[in-house]
Design a protein around this motif. Structure first.
Motif, PDB file in Angstrom:
ATOM      1  N   PRO A 423       0.809  -1.243   0.000  1.00  0.00           N
ATOM      2  CA  PRO A 423       0.000   0.000   0.000  1.00  0.00           C
ATOM      3  C   PRO A 423       0.832   1.278   0.000  1.00  0.00           C
ATOM      4  O   PRO A 423       0.267   2.363  -0.204  1.00  0.00           O
ATOM      5  N   ILE A 424       2.136   1.178   0.227  1.00  0.00           N
ATOM      6  CA  ILE A 424       2.933   2.380   0.501  1.00  0.00           C
ATOM      7  C   ILE A 424       2.893   3.383  -0.647  1.00  0.00           C
ATOM      8  O   ILE A 424       2.625   4.574  -0.441  1.00  0.00           O
ATOM      9  N   ASN A 425       3.144   2.941  -1.862  1.00  0.00           N
ATOM     10  CA  ASN A 425       3.223   3.878  -2.983  1.00  0.00           C
ATOM     11  C   ASN A 425       1.882   4.523  -3.318  1.00  0.00           C
ATOM     12  O   ASN A 425       1.843   5.599  -3.937  1.00  0.00           O
ATOM     13  N   ALA A 426       0.788   3.870  -2.921  1.00  0.00           N
ATOM     14  CA  ALA A 426      -0.522   4.481  -3.139  1.00  0.00           C
ATOM     15  C   ALA A 426      -0.752   5.655  -2.184  1.00  0.00           C
ATOM     16  O   ALA A 426      -1.545   6.552  -2.469  1.00  0.00           O
ATOM     17  N   ILE A 427      -0.039   5.653  -1.060  1.00  0.00           N
ATOM     18  CA  ILE A 427      -0.205   6.693  -0.038  1.00  0.00           C
ATOM     19  C   ILE A 427       0.859   7.775  -0.175  1.00  0.00           C
ATOM     20  O   ILE A 427       0.577   8.967  -0.075  1.00  0.00           O
ATOM     21  N   TRP A 428       2.105   7.362  -0.406  1.00  0.00           N
ATOM     22  CA  TRP A 428       3.213   8.304  -0.582  1.00  0.00           C
ATOM     23  C   TRP A 428       2.939   9.223  -1.779  1.00  0.00           C
ATOM     24  O   TRP A 428       2.355   8.804  -2.772  1.00  0.00           O
ATOM     25  N   GLU A 429       3.418  10.439  -1.709  1.00  0.00           N
ATOM     26  CA  GLU A 429       3.382  11.408  -2.830  1.00  0.00           C
ATOM     27  C   GLU A 429       1.970  11.686  -3.346  1.00  0.00           C
ATOM     28  O   GLU A 429       1.760  11.895  -4.537  1.00  0.00           O
ATOM     29  N   GLY A 430       1.013  11.681  -2.444  1.00  0.00           N
ATOM     30  CA  GLY A 430      -0.364  12.003  -2.832  1.00  0.00           C
ATOM     31  C   GLY A 430      -1.201  10.749  -2.991  1.00  0.00           C
ATOM     32  O   GLY A 430      -0.973   9.954  -3.895  1.00  0.00           O
ATOM     33  N   GLY A 432      -4.811   8.366  -3.417  1.00  0.00           N
ATOM     34  CA  GLY A 432      -5.677   8.194  -4.583  1.00  0.00           C
ATOM     35  C   GLY A 432      -6.560   9.389  -4.880  1.00  0.00           C
ATOM     36  O   GLY A 432      -6.680   9.834  -6.036  1.00  0.00           O
ATOM     37  N   ASN A 433      -7.202   9.944  -3.858  1.00  0.00           N
ATOM     38  CA  ASN A 433      -8.084  11.092  -4.084  1.00  0.00           C
ATOM     39  C   ASN A 433      -7.307  12.301  -4.575  1.00  0.00           C
ATOM     40  O   ASN A 433      -7.802  13.082  -5.404  1.00  0.00           O
ATOM     41  N   ILE A 434      -6.091  12.474  -4.070  1.00  0.00           N
ATOM     42  CA  ILE A 434      -5.259  13.596  -4.513  1.00  0.00           C
ATOM     43  C   ILE A 434      -4.935  13.459  -6.001  1.00  0.00           C
ATOM     44  O   ILE A 434      -4.956  14.441  -6.756  1.00  0.00           O
TER      45      ILE A 434
END
Length: 549
Positions: A423-430, A432-434
């Motif tokens: 899940p990390i890359n989905a959260i890092w750097e913005g 999903g909603n971002i």
């Protein structure tokens, strides 16, 4: 006399060998294909050499670095504040290998066609050894785009940032030949809403020939706090601005950046993430005052791209482990990989993994290009790819773990680490909603980016009737598809069409058609293992299976 062997209960049979001591590049026909197609053929030797390390020494280093978490040491034994992060030696082995391979700098040192493609291939390989060490590598790589806004700083810092030298010592930047760069943007009260930040910057005149400021405030996430300097957002009066904040001052004294604690994370374990405070820390202005978000977004665009490449690597590694395991384990009279239902699952995951790789390398090729279409495609494609690929990764990783079964959740198996990291890359750097809101913003402020994206889709017209029908439906969609509450559905539609278009243009035609049937036809499903009956699962599996000889 009774011996131990008299009490032997069983032989170890029907267990596949570990996927170890192999060349991660040579064994990956899909990566080889897309490196070649997108102009990275000149990096073949370098990719082959690094693949040998990843499948050998660095594979073990990755296990060791994730088994031994980084530790924070606030003071030395004499009571001096040092704010040091101590790592297992394997972490430094990973970092040194990557930096010597120029994963942090290759396109800046060798700016030619295919440079971003080759670097993406190297990052893809390194991620399979250890995703955590990829964080400082990515930020160091991406920092160049932001620092170029301040020529004097760039002249002083970029030669060392791009050098193929790793120096982990906690000493002043001017005493080193190679530097790494971190990032500290978000604060407790704002998260992705960086305009809610409260860190303040006050001008103190010129220091070392550049406009200097004193920073007071805190950061909820400082990524890679052992780096030599950080790109930081802070307010000058009401103007949110970007700064380069070194760990040490030019006079050799410690810059008052204090680490409060390291985060204890479910994944990304080998990498240190910290909460920090600035007690009047020195920072140099990067870019124009009040243009902090625009300046740092130059960096974020590249770190988001690396998130896509990293998640793509993650997906393909999970598939490779599942393919290898199921080929070496039998159930109900034949290998698992020959069981029809298992074949459906394996082929379904493999199609997703290849589609992710295709658009990752297409974006890398766009970075290598000066063509306006490619630049606009990257603007929109990086957000769409970040949303879709990073979100699919946890689902695929879990499915691969299920293919392997109980052994997959044991810590000795790399799948357990992949599952935590997924899940990390989905959260890092913005999150999903971002990314969804970024696409909406881009289409509004830069409508040419949507035109370029749609033109990219149109280039695949006539190659598949299934694709043509889906593309025409996309063009007919109502305006309500762009309402904020519907953006996830819209990005899913755009991502699948783009993946299909990229496979149709640059992949094997039969694979592209299988993907269209699997994802764009009336019988398509996003549940893994629900491929339509006309899909040739065995052929898809054979194409992607790791080549170990």
């Amino acid at each position: 006399m009774t011996t131990f062997s008299d009490f032997k209960t069983h032989d170890v049979i029907n267990q596949p060998s570990a996927l170890a001591n192999f060349n991660a590049y040579h064994s990956d026909p899909l990566l080889q294909h897309y490196v070649e197609v997108f102009g990275g053929h000149w990096g073949e030797s370098q990719l082959h050499d690094y693949g040998d390390k990843v499948g050998g020494l660095l594979q073990q280093a990755g296990f060791d670095a994730n088994r031994s978490k980084p530790e924070f040491q606030s003071h030395d034994r004499f009571g001096h504040r040092i704010d040091q992060i101590n790592f297992h030696p394997s972490y430094h082995q990973l970092m040194q290998s990557a930096i010597e391979a120029n994963i942090h700098s290759l396109p800046w040192r060798q700016p030619k066609i295919g440079a971003h493609v080759v670097r993406a291939g190297l990052e893809y390989l390194h991620t399979q050894a250890d995703p955590g060490s990829g964080c400082p590598l990515t930020m160091t790589f991406a920092s160049v785009a932001a620092l170029q806004h301040q020529p004097a700083l760039a002249k002083a810092w970029l030669p060392k940032i791009t050098a193929a030298i790793y120096d982990s010592r906690n000493i002043p930047y001017f005493a080193k030949q190679g530097l790494t760069i971190g990032m500290a943007m978000t604060e407790k009260q704002g998260g992705s809403d960086v305009r809610a930040n409260t860190t303040k910057a006050t001008a103190i005149g010129a220091v070392a020939g550049n406009s200097a400021y004193q920073l007071i405030g805190h950061k909820w996430f400082c990524s890679a706090p052992m780096c030599d300097a950080f790109l930081v957002l802070a307010y000058i009066d009401d103007n949110l601005s970007c700064f380069l904040v070194p760990r040490w001052r030019p006079d050799g004294s410690k810059n008052p950046i204090q680490i409060q604690r390291l985060k204890s994370k479910v994944g990304n374990v080998s990498n240190a993430s910290a909460e920090i405070e600035f007690f009047g820390a020195l920072g140099w202005l990067v870019g124009d005052e009040g243009r902090g978000v625009a300046t740092i977004l130059e960096m974020v665009a590249l770190t988001r791209f690396d998130c896509i490449v990293g998640s793509t690597s993650h997906m393909n590694q999970a598939c490779r482990e599942a393919l290898h395991h199921t080929a070496g384990r039998s159930a109900f009279g034949k290998p698992l990989s020959q069981q029809p239902l298992m074949q459906n699952v394996l082929a379904d995951m493999t199609l997703d993994a290849e589609a992710a790789l295709a658009i990752s390398m297409r974006l890398a090729a766009a970075l290598d290009s000066d063509d306006r279409h490619d630049k606009l495609l990257f603007r929109l494609g990086s957000a769409i790819g970040k949303y879709w690929v990073c979100k699919r990764t946890p689902q695929l990783t879990y499915e691969a773990m299920e293919c392997i079964g109980g052994v997959g959740v044991v810590e000795d198996n790399v799948l357990s680490r992949l599952y935590r990291d997924a899940p990390i890359n989905a959260i890092w750097e913005g999150s999903g909603n971002i990314q969804c809101l970024d696409v909406l913003r881009a289409c509004s402020k830069e409508p040419a980016s949507l035109v370029a994206f749609n033109d990219e889709l149109a280039r695949a017209i006539g190659k598949s009737s299934v694709y043509d029908n889906a593309y025409n439906d996309y063009l007919k969609q109502p305006e309500t598809s762009w309402q904020e509450a519907q953006l996830r559905q819209q990005l899913e539609r755009m991502a699948l069409l783009w993946q299909a278009a990229t496979l149709l243009q640059f992949g094997e035609p039969w694979v592209a058609e299988q993907f269209c049937l699997a994802r764009l036809s009336d019988s398509s499903s996003l549940m893994y293992g629900a491929l339509p009956a006309e899909i040739d699962s065995a052929k898809i599996i054979a194409r992607a299976a790791p080549r170990l000889t």
